[in-house]
Design a protein around this motif. Structure first.
Motif, PDB file in Angstrom:
ATOM      1  N   ILE A  59      -4.197   4.101   1.802  1.00 25.49           N
ATOM      2  CA  ILE A  59      -2.448   4.205   1.991  1.00 25.49           C
ATOM      3  C   ILE A  59      -1.873   2.864   1.939  1.00 25.49           C
ATOM      4  O   ILE A  59      -0.879   2.789   1.034  1.00 25.49           O
ATOM      5  CB  ILE A  59      -2.144   4.998   3.091  1.00 25.49           C
ATOM      6  N   LEU A  60      -2.476   1.768   2.441  1.00 25.21           N
ATOM      7  CA  LEU A  60      -1.854   0.418   2.289  1.00 25.21           C
ATOM      8  C   LEU A  60      -1.873  -0.179   0.964  1.00 25.21           C
ATOM      9  O   LEU A  60      -1.044  -0.682   0.199  1.00 25.21           O
ATOM     10  CB  LEU A  60      -2.935  -0.505   3.371  1.00 25.21           C
ATOM     11  N   THR A  61      -3.119   0.217   0.344  1.00 24.56           N
ATOM     12  CA  THR A  61      -3.497  -0.519  -1.015  1.00 24.56           C
ATOM     13  C   THR A  61      -2.423   0.417  -2.257  1.00 24.56           C
ATOM     14  O   THR A  61      -1.935  -0.395  -3.077  1.00 24.56           O
ATOM     15  CB  THR A  61      -4.843  -0.363  -1.412  1.00 24.56           C
ATOM     16  N   TYR A  62      -2.302   1.574  -2.155  1.00 28.21           N
ATOM     17  CA  TYR A  62      -2.044   2.307  -3.332  1.00 28.21           C
ATOM     18  C   TYR A  62      -0.400   2.835  -3.100  1.00 28.21           C
ATOM     19  O   TYR A  62       0.343   2.822  -3.993  1.00 28.21           O
ATOM     20  CB  TYR A  62      -2.860   3.546  -3.714  1.00 28.21           C
ATOM     21  N   LEU A  63      -0.205   3.192  -1.962  1.00 27.57           N
ATOM     22  CA  LEU A  63       1.169   3.691  -1.670  1.00 27.57           C
ATOM     23  C   LEU A  63       2.058   2.383  -1.005  1.00 27.57           C
ATOM     24  O   LEU A  63       3.240   2.438  -1.672  1.00 27.57           O
ATOM     25  CB  LEU A  63       1.249   4.520  -0.477  1.00 27.57           C
ATOM     26  N   LEU A  64       1.535   1.654  -0.499  1.00 24.54           N
ATOM     27  CA  LEU A  64       2.314   0.465   0.048  1.00 24.54           C
ATOM     28  C   LEU A  64       2.218  -0.848  -0.654  1.00 24.54           C
ATOM     29  O   LEU A  64       2.711  -1.791  -0.615  1.00 24.54           O
ATOM     30  CB  LEU A  64       2.174   0.032   1.454  1.00 24.54           C
ATOM     31  N   HIS A  65       1.103  -0.583  -1.831  1.00 22.49           N
ATOM     32  CA  HIS A  65       1.074  -1.618  -3.034  1.00 22.49           C
ATOM     33  C   HIS A  65       0.819  -2.993  -2.082  1.00 22.49           C
ATOM     34  O   HIS A  65       1.460  -4.173  -2.421  1.00 22.49           O
ATOM     35  CB  HIS A  65       2.246  -1.960  -3.636  1.00 22.49           C
ATOM     36  N   LYS A  66      -0.246  -3.060  -1.002  1.00 22.65           N
ATOM     37  CA  LYS A  66      -0.450  -4.316  -0.342  1.00 22.65           C
ATOM     38  C   LYS A  66      -2.403  -4.458  -0.612  1.00 22.65           C
ATOM     39  O   LYS A  66      -2.955  -4.171   0.635  1.00 22.65           O
ATOM     40  CB  LYS A  66      -0.051  -4.116   1.062  1.00 22.65           C
ATOM     41  N   PRO A  67      -2.551  -4.668  -1.553  1.00 24.40           N
ATOM     42  CA  PRO A  67      -4.119  -4.774  -1.641  1.00 24.40           C
ATOM     43  C   PRO A  67      -4.692  -6.032  -1.044  1.00 24.40           C
ATOM     44  O   PRO A  67      -4.260  -6.675  -0.607  1.00 24.40           O
ATOM     45  CB  PRO A  67      -4.124  -4.878  -3.315  1.00 24.40           C
ATOM     46  N   SER A  68      -6.187  -5.804  -0.793  1.00 21.76           N
ATOM     47  CA  SER A  68      -6.798  -6.860  -0.071  1.00 21.76           C
ATOM     48  C   SER A  68      -7.113  -8.010  -1.039  1.00 21.76           C
ATOM     49  O   SER A  68      -7.741  -7.796  -1.919  1.00 21.76           O
ATOM     50  CB  SER A  68      -8.168  -6.316   0.370  1.00 21.76           C
ATOM     51  N   ALA A  69      -6.478  -8.937  -0.592  1.00 22.30           N
ATOM     52  CA  ALA A  69      -6.455 -10.212  -1.402  1.00 22.30           C
ATOM     53  C   ALA A  69      -6.340 -11.569  -0.375  1.00 22.30           C
ATOM     54  O   ALA A  69      -5.289 -12.063  -0.175  1.00 22.30           O
ATOM     55  CB  ALA A  69      -5.545 -10.273  -2.376  1.00 22.30           C
TER      56      ALA A  69
END
Length: 293
Positions: A59-69
């Motif tokens: 959800i965080l990566t693909y819906l909120l566009h906050k990938p782990s980086a």
């Protein structure tokens, strides 16, 4: 499974296991009535909890566009972890209540799947999330410090590239011939006319702002009755002026060096070597500004 994936799995397992331990000790929502089967159910909840963590990650990566980086800096990592907790805690509470609903209903026990039961589970998991978050922050403190040092090193390299450009501009620009002269006005009759190229920083001081700038090579400070937000709006056409802290606006072109020590980051100004703090929430904006100039 690579090293990074193994580390993430370990973090998720340990975090969920901490919550499971809290369930085993305090046995909320009538878990004690499950008897010895409680420990079997806790093992199942552990496995389901890890799955919920990965759902929260998606959800965080693909819906909120906050990938782990991690290369985006410490501020981004901490901010992303906070968002993960905000998403994961309610989902985990819902999953536990649903599981216990079926487990307890099978034994003729009252179901915890109701607003009161969900609120209770949410509070328990919120406490566990806060406690385990502090643990991971402490455990990875050295890594965060190393990331901050790397951020400072990269920014200093970018600032060195700006030095010839800044020196050339300052040789060409004088207070009489500058094309970027602006007047900063407060809520009273006072105002300050300056060349934006010679602005050092603006600091919020109570109901006033302190405007620090250069005149004929000398540092001058003026006070205006205004807010830093008003100053930020007035200077929004000048990309070199960026907010680095809730109380400070700084001219990146007048920054000599970025210094990181003891978990804090500061900007060292060229003319007077004064240190301006940088908050983690504004570090990304500072980095973007330096790269864009």
């Amino acid at each position: 499974m690579n090293k990074r994936q193994k580390e993430i799995l370990t973090v998720r397992l340990v975090s969920v296991a901490f919550a499971i331990l809290a369930f085993a000790v305090f046995q909320p929502l009538g878990m004690d009535k499950l008897g010895w089967l409680l420990y079997v159910h806790l093992l199942a909840i552990l496995l389901l909890g890890v799955g919920v963590c990965y759902v929260s990650e998606l959800i965080l990566t693909y819906l909120l566009h906050k990938p782990s980086a991690s290369d985006k800096g410490v501020g981004y990592v901490i901010h992303r972890n906070l968002w993960f907790q905000l998403i994961n805690t309610p989902l985990m509470a819902l999953m536990v209540c649903l599981y216990l609903h079926f487990a307890m209903s099978a034994k003729g026990l009252p179901s915890p799947l109701n607003p009161k039961g969900y609120a209770t589970m949410l509070m328990v998991l919120a406490f566990c999330s806060f406690a385990i978050g502090l643990y991971w922050r402490f455990k990875y403190r050295s890594r965060y410090l190393a990331m901050e040092l790397e951020e400072a090193r990269v920014l200093n390299e970018e600032l060195k590239k700006l030095q010839p450009k800044v020196s050339g501009q300052q040789e060409l620009i004088t207070s009489e011939t500058a094309s970027d002269i602006i007047t900063l006005a407060g809520t009273t009759n006072e105002n300050v006319t300056l060349c934006v190229s010679f602005l050092l920083y603006i600091e919020a001081v109570g109901n006033y702002v302190k405007v620090c700038h250069l005149i004929d090579g000398q540092v001058r400070t003026d006070m205006l009755r205004a807010t830093s937000k008003q100053m930020e709006q007035t200077l929004q056409a000048y990309p070199m002026v960026v907010r680095c802290h809730r109380a400070y606006l700084v001219n990146i072109m007048q920054v000599e060096q970025v210094v990181s020590r003891s978990g804090t980051t500061q900007l060292m100004m060229k003319p007077n070597h004064e240190s301006i703090p940088v908050s983690r929430s504004h570090m990304a904006a500072v980095k973007e500004t330096v790269k864009a100039l």
